[in-house]
Design a protein around this motif. Structure first.
Motif, PDB file in Angstrom:
ATOM      1  N   ALA A 139     -30.024 -26.950 -24.346  1.00  0.00           N
ATOM      2  CA  ALA A 139     -31.260 -27.687 -24.049  1.00  0.00           C
ATOM      3  C   ALA A 139     -30.916 -28.942 -23.256  1.00  0.00           C
TER       4      ALA A 139
ATOM      5  N   ARG B 195     -32.606 -32.453 -22.280  1.00  0.00           N
ATOM      6  CA  ARG B 195     -33.718 -33.371 -22.528  1.00  0.00           C
ATOM      7  C   ARG B 195     -33.681 -34.474 -21.462  1.00  0.00           C
TER       8      ARG B 195
ATOM      9  N   HIS C 224     -43.206 -34.663 -17.184  1.00  0.00           N
ATOM     10  CA  HIS C 224     -43.035 -35.048 -18.584  1.00  0.00           C
ATOM     11  C   HIS C 224     -42.041 -36.196 -18.657  1.00  0.00           C
TER      12      HIS C 224
ATOM     13  N   ASP D  82     -40.813 -37.439 -21.288  1.00  0.00           N
ATOM     14  CA  ASP D  82     -39.780 -36.982 -22.226  1.00  0.00           C
ATOM     15  C   ASP D  82     -39.904 -35.461 -22.299  1.00  0.00           C
TER      16      ASP D  82
ATOM     17  N   VAL E 154     -38.078 -31.312 -21.701  1.00  0.00           N
ATOM     18  CA  VAL E 154     -36.888 -30.529 -22.039  1.00  0.00           C
ATOM     19  C   VAL E 154     -36.934 -29.187 -21.306  1.00  0.00           C
TER      20      VAL E 154
ATOM     21  N   SER F 170     -39.909 -24.701 -20.955  1.00  0.00           N
ATOM     22  CA  SER F 170     -39.765 -26.045 -20.395  1.00  0.00           C
ATOM     23  C   SER F 170     -41.080 -26.772 -20.573  1.00  0.00           C
TER      24      SER F 170
ATOM     25  N   TRP G  29     -40.911 -32.532 -24.722  1.00  0.00           N
ATOM     26  CA  TRP G  29     -39.974 -32.467 -25.856  1.00  0.00           C
ATOM     27  C   TRP G  29     -40.727 -32.351 -27.171  1.00  0.00           C
ATOM     28  N   SER G  30     -41.811 -33.123 -27.299  1.00  0.00           N
ATOM     29  CA  SER G  30     -42.553 -33.133 -28.569  1.00  0.00           C
ATOM     30  C   SER G  30     -43.101 -31.744 -28.891  1.00  0.00           C
TER      31      SER G  30
ATOM     32  N   LYS H 132     -39.526 -29.199 -29.267  1.00  0.00           N
ATOM     33  CA  LYS H 132     -38.278 -29.508 -29.978  1.00  0.00           C
ATOM     34  C   LYS H 132     -37.977 -28.513 -31.104  1.00  0.00           C
TER      35      LYS H 132
ATOM     36  N   VAL I 172     -27.606 -29.960 -27.146  1.00  0.00           N
ATOM     37  CA  VAL I 172     -28.696 -30.694 -26.500  1.00  0.00           C
ATOM     38  C   VAL I 172     -28.088 -31.779 -25.603  1.00  0.00           C
TER      39      VAL I 172
ATOM     40  N   ASP J  24     -28.383 -34.954 -23.609  1.00  0.00           N
ATOM     41  CA  ASP J  24     -29.311 -36.087 -23.583  1.00  0.00           C
ATOM     42  C   ASP J  24     -29.259 -36.755 -22.205  1.00  0.00           C
TER      43      ASP J  24
ATOM     44  N   ARG K 298     -31.998 -38.538 -20.866  1.00  0.00           N
ATOM     45  CA  ARG K 298     -33.326 -39.151 -20.843  1.00  0.00           C
ATOM     46  C   ARG K 298     -33.509 -40.223 -19.772  1.00  0.00           C
TER      47      ARG K 298
END
Ligand code: GUN
Ligand code: ZN
Length: 433
Positions: A5, A7, A27, A29, A31, A42, A45-46, A49, A58, A60, A62
């Motif tokens: 993943a 993010r 987005h 945030d 993923v 895709s 994230w919310s 997840k 994952v 990161d 961000r």
């Protein structure tokens, strides 16, 4: 099944942003979830997840922006080493630099070495798919496909056909051009992620017999690509008129030989008329707009308003070595300015679409690459808003997605590409070069 993943901030498209304001999906945030080289999901994230499995790695990212891999619809790999060669226009540039350089590709070692460097340079620029011209030598195409296959890239390429108006040492014949192209189609088309493009260089360098051979190959292989040049330069247009007096226009030469269709991609398209543009739109043939090349060679200014009005498919391309950069960000920079010269405001959001999902749609590859939609191949670029001190200061003040993308397009180049992924695997990292 292996899952990973990513993010990050995420930009994808569901359509042309010039047609629909919601087409750009951003987005803050986001993923991308990758399974076995394809996008599993895709989005936010919310929302996603819980789809990330326990053991998945994952990444990161961000502080970075993920966009689909860039698609460059017209580039010459043998011209890599002669980029930035000065000449007073297209035809002298071909004679003085291009043809002598392309001669070197009769040597397999030259072709292999250049192909490897070329593929790495594409990836450094975030380009994961390109429509690539090789030379007249069939081993030049083998070298390119081999280098691309080694990185598992979705690549389209073909051996150039030319049987007149070029030095003797670069000529094929209608028969050898046909046979070599047919052999390469058999060897490479749809082998893994490789795809073939029938590549008559441009109308002046092919006899009618060779164009007939192209017509036969195109008919026999309905899903291969076709690529050539059209209406790039006024001297070239005049020459084509003399060579093909019976055809209504330069584009009409290709039409006469059945070479306008879906998956047929024509570089430049500057000196077309409205009837030509309508013919492109009706057949689904694609224009590859090459702004850095057109400015460098003084070829002319692509007319975005007329292109839009005709609804012909348009894409962006570097045209290296006539083009002066491998970077699709630099290509957007020049495309914006060329459009401005024509009184047209080309937004960065639309340019990112043109270089990703728009190109995939135009090339009939929308189910394969360009959008990060589920089940498509996981080709994407991780862009760094802080790649340079100036980019960092400008992106920090960006108040909209358009401003952020505009900063990348106008100030970005290969330095802005943090990482590049093909089929879910990392194929370039800025930090480890
Ligand atoms: N027209 C025919 N060949 C070429 C080429 O190699 N580059 C460009 N820009 N135009 C061409
Ligand atoms: Zn070209």
């Amino acid at each position: 099944m292996t899952q990973s993943a990513f993010r990050a901030q995420l930009l994808t498209f569901t359509g042309d942003p010039a047609q629909s304001p919601d087409a750009a999906q951003f987005h803050e945030d986001g993923v991308v979830i990758v399974e076995d080289g394809r996008v599993a999901a895709s989005g936010a994230w919310s929302a996603l997840k819980d789809r990330v499995s326990e053991g998945a790695k994952v990444h990161d990212l961000r502080d970075k922006l993920i966009v689909p891999g860039f698609i460059d619809t017209h580039i010459h790999y043998p011209q890599t080493d002669m980029i930035a060669s000065p000449a007073p226009g297209l035809l002298p540039w071909l004679e003085t630099y291009t043809f002598p350089t392309e001669r070197g590709f009769e040597n397999e070692a030259v072709a292999q070495d250049t192909a490897q460097f070329f593929v790495d340079e594409l990836l450094r620029s975030g380009t994961t798919t390109a429509l690539v011209y090789c030379t007249v030598h069939k081993q030049s195409a083998d070298a390119l496909f081999t280098a691309s296959e080694a990185k598992n890239l979705r690549m389209v390429a073909g051996k150039v056909l030319m049987d007149r108006h070029c030095p003797e040492f670069l000529r094929d014949t209608p028969q050898t051009g046909y046979d070599d192209s047919a052999e390469l189609i058999g060897r490479w088309h749809n082998k893994g992620r490789q795809m073939y493009a029938l590549t008559p260089r441009f109308a002046p360098t092919s006899t009618e017999a060779q164009l007939e051979a192209c017509e036969a190959l195109a008919k026999a292989h309905g899903d291969i690509f076709i690529q050539s040049h059209v209406a790039e330069n006024p001297d070239e247009v005049k020459w084509v008129k003399e060579l093909f007096p019976r055809q209504r226009s330069y584009l009409d030469v290709y039409d006469r030989y059945g070479l306008l269709r879906r998956r047929a991609v024509y570089g430049h398209c500057i000196w077309l008329d409205d009837e030509d543009r309508q013919r492109m739109a009706a057949t689904g043939a694609v224009a590859a707009h090459c702004p850095t090349s057109n400015l460098f060679l003084g070829s002319g200014l692509f007319d975005f308003d007329k292109a839009n009005a005709s609804q012909m498919p348009v894409t962006l391309a570097t045209d290296v070595g006539g083009g002066t950069s491998f970077s699709m960000l630099q290509t957007m920079n020049e495309a914006h300015k060329v459009a401005r010269m024509g009184g047209h405001h080309l937004t960065a959001t639309r340019m990112f679409w043109l270089a990703t999902a728009g190109a995939a749609e135009a090339l009939d590859l929308a189910d394969t690459v360009g959008t990060l939609a589920p089940q498509t191949e996981a080709d994407f670029v991780v862009l760094d808003p802080q790649a340079t001190p100036l980019l960092a200061r400008r992106t920090a003040r960006a108040e909209s997605l358009e401003e952020l993308l505009f900063a990348f397009a106008l100030l970005g180049d290969d330095r802005a590409v943090f990482e590049t992924y093909a089929a879910g695997a990392r194929v370039h990292s800025r930090e480890t070069v």
